[in-house]
Structure formats: structure tokens, C-alpha cells
Design an enzyme around this catalytic site. Structure first.
Site, PDB file in Angstrom:
ATOM      1  N   VAL A  16       0.831  -1.208   0.000  1.00  0.00           N
ATOM      2  CA  VAL A  16       0.000   0.000   0.000  1.00  0.00           C
ATOM      3  C   VAL A  16       0.867   1.260   0.000  1.00  0.00           C
ATOM      4  CG1 VAL A  16      -1.753   1.304   1.260  1.00  0.00           C
ATOM      5  CG2 VAL A  16      -1.898  -1.187   1.139  1.00  0.00           C
ATOM      6  N   ARG A  48      13.483  -1.962   6.358  1.00  0.00           N
ATOM      7  CA  ARG A  48      14.641  -2.434   5.584  1.00  0.00           C
ATOM      8  C   ARG A  48      15.059  -1.351   4.585  1.00  0.00           C
ATOM      9  NH1 ARG A  48      11.164  -6.728   5.998  1.00  0.00           N
ATOM     10  NH2 ARG A  48      10.264  -6.302   3.955  1.00  0.00           N
ATOM     11  N   LYS A 106      -6.853  -0.954  10.614  1.00  0.00           N
ATOM     12  CA  LYS A 106      -8.141  -1.386  11.180  1.00  0.00           C
ATOM     13  C   LYS A 106      -7.999  -1.994  12.564  1.00  0.00           C
ATOM     14  CE  LYS A 106      -7.621  -5.457   8.254  1.00  0.00           C
ATOM     15  NZ  LYS A 106      -6.582  -4.843   7.390  1.00  0.00           N
ATOM     16  N   GLU A 130     -10.439   6.075   5.969  1.00  0.00           N
ATOM     17  CA  GLU A 130     -11.298   5.427   4.977  1.00  0.00           C
ATOM     18  C   GLU A 130     -10.739   4.086   4.526  1.00  0.00           C
ATOM     19  OE1 GLU A 130     -14.429   4.689   3.297  1.00  0.00           O
ATOM     20  OE2 GLU A 130     -14.433   6.871   3.405  1.00  0.00           O
ATOM     21  N   GLY A 135     -11.187  -1.289   1.638  1.00  0.00           N
ATOM     22  CA  GLY A 135     -10.301  -0.810   0.593  1.00  0.00           C
ATOM     23  C   GLY A 135     -10.762   0.455  -0.098  1.00  0.00           C
ATOM     24  N   ILE A 137     -13.577   1.145  -1.489  1.00  0.00           N
ATOM     25  CA  ILE A 137     -15.003   1.453  -1.444  1.00  0.00           C
ATOM     26  C   ILE A 137     -15.243   2.635  -0.507  1.00  0.00           C
ATOM     27  CG2 ILE A 137     -17.301   0.568  -0.947  1.00  0.00           C
ATOM     28  CD1 ILE A 137     -16.178  -2.254  -1.286  1.00  0.00           C
ATOM     29  N   GLY A 188      -2.565 -15.242  -4.715  1.00  0.00           N
ATOM     30  CA  GLY A 188      -2.178 -14.062  -3.961  1.00  0.00           C
ATOM     31  C   GLY A 188      -3.305 -13.416  -3.178  1.00  0.00           C
ATOM     32  N   LYS A 206     -13.148  -4.607  11.340  1.00  0.00           N
ATOM     33  CA  LYS A 206     -13.903  -3.700  10.470  1.00  0.00           C
ATOM     34  C   LYS A 206     -15.329  -3.511  10.978  1.00  0.00           C
ATOM     35  CE  LYS A 206     -11.085  -5.093   6.531  1.00  0.00           C
ATOM     36  NZ  LYS A 206     -11.007  -5.911   5.292  1.00  0.00           N
ATOM     37  N   GLY A 305      -5.869  -4.757  -1.703  1.00  0.00           N
ATOM     38  CA  GLY A 305      -4.896  -4.582  -2.771  1.00  0.00           C
ATOM     39  C   GLY A 305      -4.220  -3.227  -2.670  1.00  0.00           C
TER      40      GLY A 305
END
Length: 432
Positions: A16, A48, A106, A130, A135, A137, A188, A206, A305
Site C-alpha cells: 500500500v 529495511r 483497522k 477510509e 479498501g 469502497i 495471492g 472492520k 490490494g
């Protein structure tokens, strides 16, 4: 337009965080036009520093997150490292040094949201999040702002893409839980350790955030009833299909009919195929909101994502930067109702119970008597003899609405019947 840039500190540069940095760079002119001033990435705190991060000036990278948020010239801190500590300390330190905060955390907000809001208020700072729920939305802002004049009664949603992908795969292909999980991992959608998703911890955090905002009361993670989905089987899906339903892992936040309390829960549930949430496929999220004036609203889209979550982070960043320029702050914590959170035993819904019973006369009467003794009314019953010739049968009971406490007592009594070999599954039926 103001020429002096607003300075942004980024805590975390993973999936992210790297997307946030990329969008800030590639959309810099658009962001400046929307905000009314340029925004500048002033520092990036990572664990890192030797890792190559495309598009980020190595001179901005530091391992000293505390020093970064204490600089004093930072206007906004974007926190995307997750977890409780050091995120909590870094956020409160940012407030103390004059910065507002945009977070996607969250777990922290569900556990300590009230304290973080209080710290933000004390220092006249913003706390926006948000990206912490669903995500990309837009959900937090509609609940906190667009529906601020309405009375929200229920929030019902799919808020975890991993679990929805797994359950959708089980439904559409007949795959077992492990097979569907293996595919989600390969694609994934699932982490190497999927516990937080499949056991419902992610969705519960959430749900706590959503319930608090929707009902203007404080709901913590510990207040949320949680059940995972690892015990959902192909047989459960077969039963659901026989009822014209499918199975979803739902976050459900409700205001009591008398308005005197709220509940928040996460668990698998059967929902009718006619319900809008039934058609949410793959790793997508959707949240169904019911309010007095607006009626029924549904928010749908990718729930996780890098890019989708970064979209929500950048939306908050724009709002917070605008507030900085105007010398104002946005909506804060609203917990004026101070409603109690009722225990799960008081929740009222329908149930689907699958029993393994002896295949002999009188069993159905015994089972029906137990339900009646506990005040649980039976809607339908389906009995089917086993094909293995073992002398057992499968008995599926669907109830009318009853309290969770009544159903729990019923199941305990059923387990004590000599003719009941076992309770194969219990699943709530929602959305009707």
C-alpha cells in the site's frame, strides 16, 4: 494556489505504501490543483532501508519513524504499517507535534479508536481512516458525513475479499475448503498465514469500526462476536442451494428494534440468492446499509490490494490537506448515544441445523419436542436416509426467528439425546 508545499511523512512502504508514494508522484499536479497547494513526500519510514524502492528518492528513506514524525514541519502523517505498536505511539506522537494522520490500520482503530480520536481532538488534528474498511469502497465518509442526518439501523456486509473468494469458489465449483484456500493462496488472495482472514479477525475489526460510526457509539473489537469459516463444508453449500441460498462470511452491525442497544457480529451465514450480497463474487467486497430516510444502500468494489487501498488513502490525504489550508478539522469521533453492546445471546435470527440421527421411528418427534421446549419454532424439516446403510439419517431443520441463547440451549439438549449421533453444522440464515 499556495506555493509552499504541505509535507507528508509516510510510515510503511509495502504494497500500500509504495502505491501511495507512486500516486503522490505521478499525480502531483492534479493533487496540488485539488488541494490548493503542492504536497511533498518529506520522508518514508521503513524497516529495511537497503531494499530498492522504485520512484522513491533514497535520501527520503529512514528507519527512525519516531524522529520523522517529531520533525515539526510535517503536516500529515500517513500510517500504513499496521499492527498495534509502534503504530499507536507514532500516531499520538504525530498529533503532539502538530501533524494530522491518515491511517489504514483497522486493528488499531478497532481497539483504540476512542483514545486516538481524543488525542487528535486535544491537538486540533484530523484522524481519517477510509482505507481501514473495504479498501477503495467509499464507506466511512458516507456513514460519517452523507448519512449524518439519518438514522442507520443496520450494516450488513462482505468486508474480507479472501474469505469471499474462498466461499465463492466452494459455491461455484463444489471445491472443499482446503482446495479453495490453496487456490486463493496461489493467486495471492490469501496470506501464507490466513488466520486473520478465515477466522474472522480482520472482518471483526472492520465491524467494530463500522458499528461505532453507524450508531454513534463506542464499539471495540472485544465487543464483536466472531466465528470463522473454516468449518464450512460442501454439504453446507448443498443445503444452502436446496433453500435457494448461498453462504457468505458476513459482518453484521444492528441497532435493536427499541433503539436501546447495538450488536456487532461476524460469522458465516446463508443468504437468499435474491439478496444483493449473494451476487458478490471473487475477492470483491460489498456493504449493505439500511437507514430510516435513505432506505437501502449498497457499496461495492475491490476491498483490498495496493492500488485500491491507496486510492482511499489519497482521498483522505486530499481532505486532510484541505482542512490544513483552511485551518479547520473534519468530523471527529461521534459517540454521543453511548449505547450498550448487547451480547450475542440476545441476537435474533433464523437458523439452519444439520443433525446426524438414528434412522428409526420417533426421532423427528423427539427432536421437535426439544425445539419446542426451548421456545424455538421450526419452519421446515428435511430428512434423508444415509446411502452407506449404516442405519443413520441426516435431519435438516430450519427455524423461524429465535434468540441465539435459545438456539444454543436447544443444541445442547439435542446433543444429549441418544438418537442424535451428532450436530453436523449450525448456520444462521440472514438477509430475509
Amino acid at each position: 494556489m499556495r506555493t509552499r508545499p504541505l509535507k507528508v511523512a509516510l510510515l510503511g512502504c509495502g504494497v500500500v505504501g509504495s502505491e501511495v508514494a507512486r500516486i503522490m508522484t505521478t499525480h502531483a499536479d492534479d493533487l496540488a490543483a485539488r488541494i490548493g497547494a503542492p504536497v511533498e513526500l518529506a520522508g518514508v519510514a521503513v524497516r529495511r532501508p537497503s531494499k530498492v524502492r522504485a520512484g522513491i528518492d533514497p535520501a527520503l528513506v529512514t528507519t527512525d519513524a519516531t524522529a520523522l514524525v517529531k520533525r515539526g514541519d510535517i503536516d500529515v502523517v500517513v500510517e500504513v504499517i499496521g499492527g498495534i505498536e509502534p503504530a499507536r505511539t507514532l500516531i499520538t506522537t504525530a498529533f503532539e507535534h502538530g501533524a494530522s494522520v491518515v491511517s489504514a490500520n483497522k486493528a488499531l482503530l478497532a481497539q483504540d479508536g476512542a483514545a486516538l480520536h481524543a488525542a487528535a481532538d486535544e491537538h486540533d488534528a484530523d484522524l481519517y481512516y477510509e482505507a481501514a474498511v473495504a479498501g477503495a469502497i467509499p464507506l466511512i465518509r458516507p456513514l460519517r458525513e452523507s448519512l449524518a442526518g439519518d438514522k442507520v439501523n443496520r450494516v450488513l456486509g462482505i468486508v474480507n475479499g479472501t474469505t469471499n473468494f474462498i466461499l465463492d469458489k466452494m459455491d461455484s465449483t463444489g471445491a472443499g475448503y482446503q482446495e479453495a484456500l490453496d487456490e486463493a493462496t496461489a493467486l495471492g488472495y490469501a496470506e501464507a498465514d490466513p488466520t486473520a482472514d478465515v477466522e474472522g479477525f480482520d472482518a471483526a475489526a472492520k465491524a467494530a469500526i463500522l458499528a461505532g460510526i453507524a450508531f454513534h457509539t463506542r464499539v471495540r473489537l472485544d465487543d464483536v462476536y466472531r466465528e470463522g469459516m473454516i468449518e464450512v463444508t460442501a454439504a453446507d453449500f448443498a443445503s444452502a442451494k436446496a433453500m435457494g441460498c448461498t453462504i457468505k462470511l458476513l459482518a453484521i452491525c444492528e441497532r435493536a428494534a427499541d433503539g436501546g442497544s447495538v450488536t456487532a457480529r461476524v460469522h458465516p451465514a446463508m443468504i437468499p440468492l435474491t439478496h444483493p450480497l449473494a451476487s458478490v463474487r471473487g475477492a470483491y467486497n460489498a456493504v449493505f446499509v439500511e437507514s430510516d430516510a435513505a432506505g437501502q444502500l449498497m457499496f461495492y468494489g475491490p476491498g483490498a490490494g495496493g492500488a485500491p487501498t491507496a486510492s482511499a488513502v489519497l482521498g483522505d490525504l486530499v481532505a486532510v490537506c484541505r482542512n490544513k489550508l483552511s485551518g479547520a478539522t473534519g468530523p471527529g469521533d461521534s459517540a454521543y448515544t453511548q449505547l450498550p453492546v448487547s451480547p450475542m445471546g440476545e441476537v435474533v435470527t433464523r437458523y439452519h441445523i444439520s443433525l446426524d440421527v438414528a434412522d428409526k421411528p420417533g426421532v423427528l418427534a423427539q427432536v421437535a419436542t426439544v425445539f419446542a421446549e426451548h421456545g424455538v419454532s421450526i419452519d421446515t424439516v428435511r430428512q434423508q436416509g444415509r446411502l452407506d446403510g449404516g442405519g443413520d439419517a441426516s435431519l435438516v431443520v430450519v427455524t423461524h426467528r429465535a434468540s441465539d441463547a435459545s438456539l444454543t440451549g436447544t443444541v445442547e439438549a439435542l446433543r444429549n439425546l441418544d438418537t442424535v449421533r451428532g450436530v453436523a453444522s449450525i448456520m444462521r440464515v440472514e438477509g430475509e
